[in-house]
Each structure stands twice: as structure tokens, then as C-alpha cells.
Motif scaffolding. Structure first.
Motif, short mmCIF file in Angstrom:
data_model
loop_
_atom_site.label_atom_id
_atom_site.label_comp_id
_atom_site.label_asym_id
_atom_site.label_seq_id
_atom_site.Cartn_x
_atom_site.Cartn_y
_atom_site.Cartn_z
N ILE A 14 -16.50 81.42 -204.29
CA ILE A 14 -15.38 82.34 -204.12
C ILE A 14 -15.88 83.79 -204.01
O ILE A 14 -16.34 84.38 -205.00
N GLY A 15 -15.75 84.34 -202.81
CA GLY A 15 -15.94 85.77 -202.58
C GLY A 15 -17.27 86.33 -203.08
O GLY A 15 -18.27 85.62 -203.25
N LYS A 16 -17.21 87.64 -203.29
CA LYS A 16 -18.42 88.39 -203.65
C LYS A 16 -19.02 87.91 -204.98
O LYS A 16 -20.23 87.84 -205.13
N ALA A 17 -18.16 87.59 -205.93
CA ALA A 17 -18.67 87.16 -207.24
C ALA A 17 -19.51 85.89 -207.10
O ALA A 17 -20.61 85.80 -207.65
N GLY A 18 -19.00 84.92 -206.35
CA GLY A 18 -19.74 83.68 -206.15
C GLY A 18 -21.03 83.90 -205.38
O GLY A 18 -22.09 83.35 -205.72
N ARG A 19 -20.94 84.73 -204.35
CA ARG A 19 -22.13 85.00 -203.52
C ARG A 19 -23.20 85.70 -204.35
O ARG A 19 -24.40 85.40 -204.24
N ARG A 20 -22.77 86.64 -205.21
CA ARG A 20 -23.73 87.38 -206.03
C ARG A 20 -24.41 86.45 -207.06
O ARG A 20 -25.62 86.54 -207.27
N ALA A 21 -23.65 85.56 -207.66
CA ALA A 21 -24.25 84.62 -208.63
C ALA A 21 -25.31 83.76 -207.95
O ALA A 21 -26.37 83.49 -208.52
N LEU A 22 -25.03 83.33 -206.73
CA LEU A 22 -26.01 82.51 -206.02
C LEU A 22 -27.23 83.34 -205.62
O LEU A 22 -28.36 82.84 -205.65
N GLY A 42 -18.06 76.41 -197.98
CA GLY A 42 -17.96 77.84 -197.63
C GLY A 42 -16.55 78.34 -197.36
O GLY A 42 -16.39 79.48 -196.93
N GLU A 43 -15.52 77.53 -197.64
CA GLU A 43 -14.17 77.92 -197.18
C GLU A 43 -13.61 79.17 -197.85
O GLU A 43 -12.64 79.73 -197.36
N ASN A 44 -14.21 79.59 -199.00
CA ASN A 44 -13.69 80.77 -199.72
C ASN A 44 -14.71 81.90 -199.81
O ASN A 44 -14.58 82.80 -200.64
N LEU A 45 -15.72 81.86 -198.95
CA LEU A 45 -16.82 82.83 -199.07
C LEU A 45 -16.38 84.28 -198.85
O LEU A 45 -16.91 85.20 -199.48
N ALA A 46 -15.45 84.48 -197.91
CA ALA A 46 -15.07 85.85 -197.54
C ALA A 46 -13.85 86.30 -198.35
O ALA A 46 -12.71 86.06 -197.95
N HIS A 47 -14.09 86.87 -199.50
CA HIS A 47 -13.04 87.34 -200.41
C HIS A 47 -12.00 86.25 -200.70
O HIS A 47 -10.81 86.51 -200.87
N THR A 68 -20.05 73.33 -195.63
CA THR A 68 -18.86 72.54 -195.32
C THR A 68 -17.63 73.43 -195.42
O THR A 68 -17.72 74.60 -195.77
N ASN A 69 -16.47 72.84 -195.15
CA ASN A 69 -15.27 73.66 -195.05
C ASN A 69 -14.05 72.95 -195.62
O ASN A 69 -14.18 71.91 -196.27
N GLY A 70 -12.87 73.51 -195.34
CA GLY A 70 -11.65 72.92 -195.87
C GLY A 70 -10.42 73.56 -195.25
O GLY A 70 -10.47 74.03 -194.11
#
Ligand SMILES: [Fe+2]
Ligand SMILES: [Fe+2]
Length: 264
Positions: A14-22, A42-47, A68-70
Motif C-alpha cells: 500500500i502506497g509510499k509506506a509499503g514501498r518504503r518498508a520494502l 501491485g494493485e495498491n502501489l500508487a497511493h 500481480t494485480n486485482g
């Protein structure tokens, strides 16, 4: 002794928080667990809503091999074109026949083994999609015979429908797992015929949230029942992921283990 591979599956990011943790932890996890291949939803990657080339590239650079997506697949319009240009993206196989992109892909692991990734979406409480069970059968028919390792992201709301898919594909897929509910389940198992299964991997996001979204707005919609924008929580993410160990020759799962990296 047969060769085994460790594969890492990450649920909805989910968004920036998830991307930063990874960004902080994924390269270390890949080293620490000797991961040969990584898949993420990746369905929630962009905010929180869909994905763009920019955020997808961030994930690929960190070591994600396939996204993958959703149901949020088309929230960012650029992805309608992007998906056809890069076979590291899959979208649910049982979307409309008019949807761009592909429902399965085959990529190579770090040690050169071919790995198929199939994406499906559920019908229960979800939308007017085609039958995911028939789509799964079709994907398995289409995947070349020399690919023995098959990962299946069943993006669905209902646990029963995900469990149904786990049994439908038992012995025909290496790992059938759920995404979309954003809550990790502790029902990981290996079925009788060698398919690993987990109802939901869980989100990589802040758990001080309502499925990744700020509490205030989400709660307002529930209590007041009036429109309010969802905003992703942008810090404090925990990582939930699952590692499966797969026999490289038979494609059968030999072990499954949940991995949790709590927010600092
Ligand atoms: Fe999601
Ligand atoms: Fe979803």
C-alpha cells in the motif's frame, strides 16, 4: 537429493509506506532467506490505487520479479498501455476478454528455473468477472509443459472461494494464495497433493489503518454513511510475506513459512 527453491510472495503493497518498508528490508530478506524469485501484488502501489511505471520500477529494482494485480488494476490510466509493454506484469486471467495484458507469465528465477505466475480474481462480493476456476484451468493448459513451478495469486474477498481454488488446483500448482483482503491469515499449509496454500498473505502497509487507509476517512464512511475520500497511511508499514520452498523438478511445495517484519 532433489533441488529446492525458496520463493517469496508479498501481498498487497500500500502506497509510499509499503514501498518504503520494502526498500528498507526486501534486499536483506532476499539474501537472508536465499530467495530465488519474488512476486508481489501491485494493485495498491500508487497511493493505494493502481500502479504506475515509476512505482513498479521501484519494486523491480528492489528484486521483485513479477507484479500481480486485482480490482484496482486500471485505477491509473497509464497502466492500460504499460501492461502490454512488459511481461513482468499480470492481471487477472478472468477479466473481460477486452482487457489488455496477460493473465499469466513465465519468468526465470535467479538460478534459471522457469516459474509461471497466474493471476485470478474472485466472483464472490467482487464483480462481474468470468469464472476463476475455468480461467485457472485454461491458464494451466496454456503454460508450457516444461514449466513445473506455478504460483497462483487468487485476488478475492471470500475465504471460502480462495480455499476452493486451493483445492481445485491441488497437485497442479505449487502455491495458491490469496490477496485483496489485506489481512494476513495463519492458515498456511501444504495440501495432500503438494500445493501450498494460504488464504491471504496480508498487506505491506501500516496496520494503524483500516486495510491501509487512514482511519478517520474510512470510519466516517461507515458511521456517517456519507462520501469521503480514502487516503493511504503513508508511514509505519509492516511487511507480511510468505516463503514457500518448492521442489524444482516436481514443482511441489515442501514447506511454507510466514515472514513478518514489524514497523520500527
Ligand atoms: Fe489490495
Ligand atoms: Fe483488491
Amino acid at each position: 537429493m532433489s533441488e529446492t527453491l525458496n520463493l517469496l510472495v508479498i501481498g498487497d503493497i500500500i502506497g509510499k509506506a509499503g514501498r518504503r518498508a520494502l526498500a528498507d528490508h526486501l534486499p536483506t530478506l532476499i539474501d537472508q532467506y536465499d530467495i530465488a524469485f519474488t512476486v508481489a501484488n501491485g494493485e495498491n502501489l500508487a497511493h493505494g490505487f493502481g500502479l504506475t511505471g515509476k512505482v513498479a520500477d521501484e519494486m523491480f529494482r528492489l528484486g521483485v520479479d513479477v507484479l500481480t494485480n486485482g480490482n484496482h488494476c486500471w485505477d491509473q490510466r497509464e497502466f492500460l498501455n504499460l501492461i502490454d509493454e512488459d511481461d513482468r506484469f499480470v492481471r487477472p486471467m478472468n477479466f473481460s476478454v477486452h482487457a489488455p495484458g496477460r493473465g499469466w507469465t513465465v519468468k526465470e528465477s535467479r538460478c534459471g528455473h522457469k516459474i509461471a505466475v497466474v493471476n485470478l480474481i474472485g466472483q464472490v462480493f467482487m464483480g462481474p468477472w468470468d469464472c476463476p476456476f475455468a480461467a485457472a484451468d485454461r491458464a494451466l493448459q496454456e503454460i508450457p509443459d516444461d514449466v513445473s513451478i506455478v504460483l497462483v495469486d487468487m485476488h478475492a474477498e471470500a475465504t471460502s472461494e480462495k480455499m476452493g481454488m486451493g483445492w481445485h488446483l491441488d497437485g497442479r500448482a505449487s502455491f495458491v494464495y490469496g490477496t485483496h483482503t489485506h489481512v494476513p491469515t495463519c492458515d498456511e499449509t501444504v495440501h495432500a497433493s503438494g500445493t501450498a496454500y494460504q488464504s491471504d498473505i496480508g498487506m505491506t502497509a501500516s496496520y494503524q489503518s483500516i486495510i491501509g487507509m487512514q482511519v478517520e476517512g474510512a470510519l466516517y464512511r461507515m458511521v456517517q454513511r456519507l462520501p469521503q475520500r480514502f487516503e493511504a497511511v503513508e508511514k509505519g508499514a509492516s511487511i507480511f510475506a510468505t516463503m514457500v520452498t518448492i521442489d524444482a523438478v516436481t514443482g511441489k511445495a515442501v514447506a511454507i513459512e510466514r515472514i513478518h517484519v514489524p514497523a520500527i
